[in-house]
Motif scaffolding. Structure first.
Motif, PDB file in Angstrom:
ATOM      1  N   ALA A  71      -8.271  19.064   4.273  1.00 52.79           N
ATOM      2  CA  ALA A  71      -7.360  19.218   5.427  1.00 52.79           C
ATOM      3  C   ALA A  71      -7.151  17.877   6.100  1.00 52.79           C
ATOM      4  N   VAL A  72      -8.238  17.099   6.193  1.00 52.16           N
ATOM      5  CA  VAL A  72      -8.131  15.774   6.811  1.00 52.16           C
ATOM      6  C   VAL A  72      -7.129  14.946   6.025  1.00 52.16           C
ATOM      7  N   GLY A  73      -7.184  15.065   4.671  1.00 48.52           N
ATOM      8  CA  GLY A  73      -6.264  14.307   3.823  1.00 48.52           C
ATOM      9  C   GLY A  73      -4.816  14.700   4.108  1.00 48.52           C
ATOM     10  N   GLU A  74      -4.647  16.007   4.183  1.00 48.51           N
ATOM     11  CA  GLU A  74      -3.282  16.488   4.446  1.00 48.51           C
ATOM     12  C   GLU A  74      -2.765  15.984   5.787  1.00 48.51           C
ATOM     13  N   LEU A  75      -3.640  16.164   6.802  1.00 46.44           N
ATOM     14  CA  LEU A  75      -3.261  15.727   8.159  1.00 46.44           C
ATOM     15  C   LEU A  75      -2.962  14.236   8.166  1.00 46.44           C
ATOM     16  N   LEU A  76      -3.760  13.530   7.416  1.00 44.76           N
ATOM     17  CA  LEU A  76      -3.607  12.081   7.383  1.00 44.76           C
ATOM     18  C   LEU A  76      -2.246  11.722   6.788  1.00 44.76           C
ATOM     19  N   LEU A  77      -1.852  12.508   5.740  1.00 47.70           N
ATOM     20  CA  LEU A  77      -0.527  12.270   5.122  1.00 47.70           C
ATOM     21  C   LEU A  77       0.578  12.494   6.131  1.00 47.70           C
ATOM     22  N   ARG A  78       0.450  13.645   6.865  1.00 47.06           N
ATOM     23  CA  ARG A  78       1.469  13.962   7.876  1.00 47.06           C
ATOM     24  C   ARG A  78       1.497  12.879   8.955  1.00 47.06           C
ATOM     25  N   TYR A  79       0.329  12.463   9.333  1.00 43.41           N
ATOM     26  CA  TYR A  79       0.186  11.442  10.385  1.00 43.41           C
ATOM     27  C   TYR A  79       0.925  10.185   9.957  1.00 43.41           C
ATOM     28  N   GLU A  80       0.697   9.823   8.688  1.00 38.55           N
ATOM     29  CA  GLU A  80       1.319   8.609   8.197  1.00 38.55           C
ATOM     30  C   GLU A  80       2.844   8.742   8.169  1.00 38.55           C
ATOM     31  N   GLU A  81       3.207   9.938   7.708  1.00 40.31           N
ATOM     32  CA  GLU A  81       4.667  10.241   7.637  1.00 40.31           C
ATOM     33  C   GLU A  81       5.314  10.110   9.017  1.00 40.31           C
ATOM     34  N   ASP A  82       4.672  10.799   9.980  1.00 40.13           N
ATOM     35  CA  ASP A  82       5.210  10.784  11.355  1.00 40.13           C
ATOM     36  C   ASP A  82       5.202   9.379  11.914  1.00 40.13           C
ATOM     37  N   PHE A  83       4.157   8.686  11.614  1.00 38.01           N
ATOM     38  CA  PHE A  83       4.056   7.327  12.123  1.00 38.01           C
ATOM     39  C   PHE A  83       5.219   6.481  11.598  1.00 38.01           C
TER      40      PHE A  83
END
Lengths: 144, 615
Positions: free
Chosen positions: B109-121
């Protein structure tokens, strides 16, 4: 040799025998002076100058000892032993004159250096001849 | 079970080996367990540490994220990118690591969130760039508008432009939507004013509309930014929360792992203690077994051997137990051996006793024989002496007789009568002496051969008889003879004992010497339980040197005193054949003499075998 008459010491307890021997000695050796003692103790006293025999003039040393074997008090062989052991007396001829023909006595006397061993003969003639010859031999011919 | 020594030995050795093996296996097992627990703890600690590192990276990244937006640091974006790459790598490592369960899915889940975070960033960055572009556009739109309005050269519009400028500055500063709307309204009102003043040409309208559009687009952009930013923030928060959760969980996991390790250690030490107790119990069992099955019987055998060695032949093996047991059998066999040994010993002892008895008998016989031989030798010597003495003493008078017969002849020829008489007297006396000698010798030989049966003799009575016999010979009244009272009773040949006493009295009388008060005493004294009879005189006495000699045959101390010298020999002989003794006590010449004699006790008591003396 001196001129004094030779002394013959006769040690004989039997008075008859002593009388016989004295008579025969007088017959053949008249010059000799005969001293007769009838027991061993007295004989030793004489020879060793003890008691009343202490005066050498009165009781001079014998030239010949005629010794019977069976004696009261001191045995003849004892006397012989003491004479032959003594330096002063050992040269005095000791003639055993006894009735005993027992081997033990003869051997004992020879062992103790008796000068002669004579058995008293039964016959007086023989006795006389023996005394004469014996006296001649020891008083005249023999040197010691 | 375990009967033979082999079985015992191998079972004990086997037990010990098994215990050893179990002990070693236990040690190996415990060590493995401990190592495994330690390894697990180690891995969990490292995971926890990594998660912690992950969080730190994340927080650092967020710092740089803000820096990117604030544009304070020129390299912020680059740092952010590097951190993001690190974070991803670490996360990938963790996902492939040794952790399991919930944390894995959480990490995913952390990986997924991290992907989204990067995307949003990235989107935010993009929007931000667009916004900045929009501001430039706004500014250029405003510039165009402002210059157009200024070209109109009407002051009224200047005021409006000023206000517009005010509003725009405020909007750019605050970026609020309301201010944007206010700005648009200002543009509308300006448009209205321009149109009212008929100053509105196409170009101006174009400018106005363009400006308005830009503003409107800016609002849209703004809204998009807001929305994206909101989502970005949510993602960040979620990520932060999730990481916190994971960290907490890892910590819990670590805690649990510690507890587990502690439990394992406790369990291990418990098992170790139990195992030790079991081993100890087994050892005790083995020792007890050893003691019961081996040591006790062996000790019993050893005790028996020790007892036997110290002389206790009655000691036996008594440990008991299974008679089929090797050691017990050894003990029992030992017992049998001892029993048979005892029997044989008994037989041997009996045999030895019999042998000893026989040897004793033989020795006694030998002693008897030797005694007889000795006696014979004594007798023989005595006989020899006797023969010798007799021949000597018998020859003496013969020589005398022969000699004086010879002298007698000479005297007869010479006619010497006196000498003849003396010679005859000598011959006569010698013949008499010879006769007396022969008589006494006969008597002496009789003493040895003839013995009268013993009888009870009151010694006092016997002494009186003897005194009566000798008084005549001694010359009556001359010698005083005293007999003691209460003399004991003898048991002997009465006639011989009386003869002996008579002889002693005669002897005493002969050797009185010149004693003015001659006296003889007959008595008895006790010495060491023996009756010693005595005849005491006060005569001339005897020198100690001759005290033995006087008892010899034909021995006379004084040749002048009449007698043949047989008397005391006869006395001695009489006491000898009775088994008694005679001796003389005298302090020397002049002190008198005491003739003492004893008879064996049997003679005193009255029991005496005569046969021996008759031999």
């Amino acid at each position: 040799m001196n001129d004094d008459p030779p002394v013959i010491l006769l040690i004989e307890d039997n008075p008859d025998h002593a009388e016989m021997i004295i008579r025969l000695l007088r017959r053949y050796h008249a010059s000799a002076r005969i001293e007769h003692l009838s027991d061993g103790e007295a004989a030793l006293a004489y020879l060793f100058r003890r008691g009343k025999y202490s005066d050498p003039l009165e009781y001079p040393m014998p030239r010949l000892v005629l010794l019977d074997l069976r004696l009261p008090r001191v045995d003849g062989l004892d006397i012989l032993k003491q004479i032959k052991r003594s330096e002063e007396l050992c040269r005095i001829p000791v003639v055993i004159l006894t009735t005993s023909e027992a081997d033990g006595d003869i051997a004992g006397a020879c062992g103790l250096c008796a000068n002669s061993y004579l058995v008293k003969p039964m016959d007086l003639e023989a006795f006389a001849r023996m005394i004469e010859t014996m006296g001649q031999y020891w008083l005249v011919w023999n040197r010691h | 079970m375990l009967r033979t020594i082999n079985q015992k030995f191998y079972s004990i050795v086997g037990m010990l080996l098994i215990m050893f093996a179990i002990g070693y296996a236990e040690v190996v097992y415990f060590m493995t367990q401990q190592a495994r627990a330690a390894a697990q703890s180690q891995s969990i600690i490292s995971v926890e540490r990594e998660i912690h590192g992950l969080m730190n990276l994340f927080f650092e990244m967020r710092f740089w994220e803000r820096a990117v937006f604030s544009q304070e640091f020129s390299n912020a974006e680059q740092r952010f990118g590097t951190l993001m790459a690190q974070l991803k790598t670490q996360l990938a490592n963790l996902s492939h690591g040794p952790i399991q369960g919930e944390i894995t899915s959480q990490l995913r889940a952390v990986g997924e969130l991290l992907l989204r975070y990067e995307e949003d960033f990235n989107k935010l960055i993009q929007i931000n760039t667009e916004q900045r572009l929009q501001l430039t556009r706004i500014d250029s739109g405003y510039q165009s508008l402002a210059s157009s309005i200024l070209n109109i050269r009407k002051p009224i519009f200047l005021k409006s432009l000023f206000v517009l400028t005010q509003f725009q500055m405020s909007y750019i500063d605050n970026q609020r939507e309301s201010e944007n709307q206010a700005l648009q309204l200002m543009v509308e009102s300006l448009k209205v004013k321009l149109s009212q003043a008929e100053a509105l040409d196409d170009r101006l309208i174009g400018y106005l509309e363009s400006y308005s559009r830009i503003l409107e687009a800016d609002v849209g952009l703004h809204r998009k930014f807001e929305m994206t930013s909101k989502r970005f923030n949510e993602t960040s928060t979620a990520l932060t929360d999730l990481l916190s959760t994971i960290s907490g969980e890892a910590e819990v996991l670590l805690q649990r792992e510690f507890v587990r390790a502690e439990n394992i250690r406790g369990r291990l030490s418990r098992s170790f203690l139990i195992s030790m107790a079991v081993s100890l119990a087994t050892m005790l069992l083995v020792i007890t077994l050893l003691a019961r099955k081996i040591l006790r019987p062996v000790r019993s055998v050893a005790r028996v051997i020790h007892d036997i060695k110290s002389g206790n032949m009655g000691s036996r093996f008594d440990a008991g137990g299974d008679p089929e047991d090797d050691i017990v059998r050894l003990g029992l066999t030992f017992n049998e051996m001892l029993d048979s040994l005892k029997e044989k010993n008994q037989a041997l002892v009996e045999y030895q006793n019999a042998l000893e008895a026989k040897v004793g008998e033989l020795a006694a016989r030998e002693a008897e024989r030797e005694g007889l031989i000795e006696e014979l030798e004594v007798k023989n010597a005595e006989l020899e002496r006797f023969t010798y003495t007799v021949s000597h003493d018998l020859k003496s008078p013969l020589i005398t007789i022969q000699g004086f017969l010879g002298f007698l002849e000479t005297d007869a020829v010479k006619g010497n009568v006196e000498r003849m008489k003396a010679d005859c007297a000598r011959i006569k006396s010698a013949a008499q002496k010879m006769q007396r000698l022969l008589n006494e010798l006969l008597e002496l030989s009789r003493i040895g051969r003839l013995i009268n049966p013993p009888e009870k003799i009151p010694f006092g009575e016997l002494a009186r008889e003897a005194v009566d016999m000798v008084t005549g010979r001694m010359g009556a009244g001359k010698v005083r003879i005293e007999i003691a009272q209460d003399l004991p009773v003898l048991y002997a040949d009465r006639q011989r004992i009386r003869e002996a006493v008579e002889n002693l009295l005669d002897n005493a009388g002969k050797y009185m010497g010149s004693q003015p008060v001659p006296r003889i005493e007959i008595g008895c004294r006790q010495e060491t339980g023996e009756n010693i009879f005595f005849v005491r005189d006060n005569g001339i006495g005897i020198d100690p040197a001759y005290q033995e000699k006087i008892f010899g045959l034909f021995e006379k101390l004084d040749p002048s005193i009449e007698g043949t010298g047989v008397g005391l020999a006869v006395v001695k002989r009489i006491f000898e054949i009775h088994g008694g003794r005679i001796w003389v006590e005298s302090e020397g010449v002049g002190h008198g003499s005491t003739f003492c004699f004893t008879l064996p006790r049997a003679m005193d008591a009255g029991i005496r075998e005569v046969t021996r003396n008759e031999r």
